[in-house]
Design a protein around this motif. Structure first.
Motif, mmCIF file in Angstrom:
data_model
loop_
_atom_site.group_PDB
_atom_site.id
_atom_site.type_symbol
_atom_site.label_atom_id
_atom_site.label_comp_id
_atom_site.label_asym_id
_atom_site.label_seq_id
_atom_site.Cartn_x
_atom_site.Cartn_y
_atom_site.Cartn_z
ATOM 1 N N ASN A 69 0.854 -1.190 0.000
ATOM 2 C CA ASN A 69 0.000 0.000 0.000
ATOM 3 C C ASN A 69 0.890 1.240 0.000
ATOM 4 O O ASN A 69 1.876 1.301 0.730
ATOM 5 N N GLU A 85 -6.215 -2.808 -4.879
ATOM 6 C CA GLU A 85 -6.917 -2.133 -5.974
ATOM 7 C C GLU A 85 -6.057 -1.945 -7.222
ATOM 8 O O GLU A 85 -6.518 -1.418 -8.221
ATOM 9 N N GLN A 86 -4.786 -2.384 -7.133
ATOM 10 C CA GLN A 86 -3.886 -2.219 -8.274
ATOM 11 C C GLN A 86 -4.431 -2.978 -9.478
ATOM 12 O O GLN A 86 -4.834 -4.125 -9.380
ATOM 13 N N GLU A 88 -7.171 -2.308 -10.882
ATOM 14 C CA GLU A 88 -8.616 -2.072 -10.922
ATOM 15 C C GLU A 88 -8.935 -0.582 -10.943
ATOM 16 O O GLU A 88 -9.656 -0.108 -11.809
ATOM 17 N N THR A 89 -8.417 0.170 -9.953
ATOM 18 C CA THR A 89 -8.696 1.609 -9.889
ATOM 19 C C THR A 89 -7.498 2.451 -10.305
ATOM 20 O O THR A 89 -7.639 3.654 -10.498
ATOM 21 N N ARG A 102 -4.536 7.019 -12.585
ATOM 22 C CA ARG A 102 -5.975 6.779 -12.538
ATOM 23 C C ARG A 102 -6.482 7.293 -13.884
ATOM 24 O O ARG A 102 -6.537 8.513 -14.109
#
Length: 117
Positions: A69, A85-86, A88-89, A102
């Motif tokens: 993180n 979330e890597q 994905e977001t 992003r």
């Protein structure tokens, strides 16, 4: 003779159990304690996307990573990139500079070193 060997073997069994238990307990405690993350003074470059307009801002920031993180903080901005979330977001590119994107919003480039101009 055989009885004496069996008795001696049984005497050592509790010690083996105790050593195994202590080792397992030590390992459990060591993995349960969260590792502290080092804060690294860095230089950030933020590319913000607004339609056809891209603005670029360079500023001092602090980079911190723990368990995959990432947190990047400055006087003006705070960014958080969770390892779960890597992909994905956000997209992370491990290069120099380190890049977090992003899609359609921004790209943050982090150079882990003192302030660069």
């Amino acid at each position: 003779m055989r009885e004496r060997i069996e008795r001696n073997a049984l005497r050592g069994a509790p010690m083996i159990w105790i050593r195994t238990s202590l080792a397992a307990t030590g390992l459990a405690v060591a993995t349960a304690i969260p590792a502290s993350a080092e804060i690294v003074a860095s230089t950030c470059r933020l590319l913000s996307y607004d339609g056809n307009i891209t603005s670029v801002e360079t500023f001092r920031c602090d980079f911190m990573q723990r368990g995959g993180n990432v947190m990047v903080n400055s006087a003006e901005h705070e960014f958080s990139f969770l390892a779960a979330e890597q992909g994905e977001t956000y997209i992370r590119i491990n290069s120099i500079p380190l890049r977090f994107t992003r899609t359609g919003e921004f790209t943050l480039e982090v150079t882990q070193s003192p302030w660069l101009r």
